[in-house]
Write a protein that holds these residues in place. Structure first.
Motif, PDB file in Angstrom:
ATOM      1  N   LEU A  14      23.312 -29.781   8.681  1.00  0.00           N
ATOM      2  CA  LEU A  14      22.410 -30.849   9.115  1.00  0.00           C
ATOM      3  C   LEU A  14      22.530 -31.141  10.607  1.00  0.00           C
ATOM      4  N   GLN A  15      23.755 -31.165  11.120  1.00  0.00           N
ATOM      5  CA  GLN A  15      23.952 -31.559  12.514  1.00  0.00           C
ATOM      6  C   GLN A  15      23.839 -30.388  13.485  1.00  0.00           C
ATOM      7  N   ARG A  16      24.598 -29.328  13.249  1.00  0.00           N
ATOM      8  CA  ARG A  16      24.606 -28.225  14.205  1.00  0.00           C
ATOM      9  C   ARG A  16      23.390 -27.322  14.054  1.00  0.00           C
ATOM     10  N   LEU A  17      23.049 -26.999  12.809  1.00  0.00           N
ATOM     11  CA  LEU A  17      21.913 -26.110  12.587  1.00  0.00           C
ATOM     12  C   LEU A  17      20.583 -26.852  12.501  1.00  0.00           C
ATOM     13  N   ARG A  18      20.665 -28.190  12.394  1.00  0.00           N
ATOM     14  CA  ARG A  18      19.487 -29.060  12.334  1.00  0.00           C
ATOM     15  C   ARG A  18      18.546 -28.713  11.173  1.00  0.00           C
ATOM     16  N   LEU A  19      19.134 -28.412  10.036  1.00  0.00           N
ATOM     17  CA  LEU A  19      18.360 -28.119   8.838  1.00  0.00           C
ATOM     18  C   LEU A  19      18.066 -29.413   8.095  1.00  0.00           C
ATOM     19  N   SER A  20      16.994 -29.434   7.369  1.00  0.00           N
ATOM     20  CA  SER A  20      16.759 -30.558   6.462  1.00  0.00           C
ATOM     21  C   SER A  20      17.653 -30.332   5.240  1.00  0.00           C
ATOM     22  N   PRO A  21      17.957 -31.389   4.485  1.00  0.00           N
ATOM     23  CA  PRO A  21      18.753 -31.182   3.272  1.00  0.00           C
ATOM     24  C   PRO A  21      18.109 -30.169   2.319  1.00  0.00           C
ATOM     25  N   GLU A  22      16.790 -30.216   2.194  1.00  0.00           N
ATOM     26  CA  GLU A  22      16.097 -29.283   1.318  1.00  0.00           C
ATOM     27  C   GLU A  22      16.278 -27.840   1.784  1.00  0.00           C
ATOM     28  N   ASP A  23      16.161 -27.625   3.095  1.00  0.00           N
ATOM     29  CA  ASP A  23      16.336 -26.273   3.635  1.00  0.00           C
ATOM     30  C   ASP A  23      17.780 -25.800   3.466  1.00  0.00           C
ATOM     31  N   PHE A  24      18.748 -26.706   3.680  1.00  0.00           N
ATOM     32  CA  PHE A  24      20.154 -26.334   3.516  1.00  0.00           C
ATOM     33  C   PHE A  24      20.420 -25.861   2.093  1.00  0.00           C
TER      34      PHE A  24
END
Length: 68
Positions: A14-24
């Motif tokens: 979420l923080q470093r890769l800036r993914l949404s929870p759904e994408d993660f």
């Protein structure tokens, strides 16, 4: 059997890769490993490796079995 630190992985996603929870959560472990920059067992595919693969599997223009 080691346990994965999901909270830490989620934080990085979420923080470093800036993914949404759904994408993660949609990522496969291999995709996440690649995005984190973890070293692969075989190393990068260098030009010599690509040339060898192209020699083994030439593009004959006929497509794959799935496309026939």
């Amino acid at each position: 059997m080691s346990r994965l630190a999901w909270a830490d992985l989620l934080r990085i996603g979420l923080q470093r890769l800036r993914l949404s929870p759904e994408d993660f959560w949609a990522l496969t472990p291999a995709e996440l490993q690649l995005m984190l920059g973890s070293p692969s067992r075989s190393g990068p595919l260098l030009s010599t490796g690509l040339v060898a693969l192209m020699a083994l599997y030439p593009d004959d223009g006929e497509g794959t079995d799935d496309e026939r």
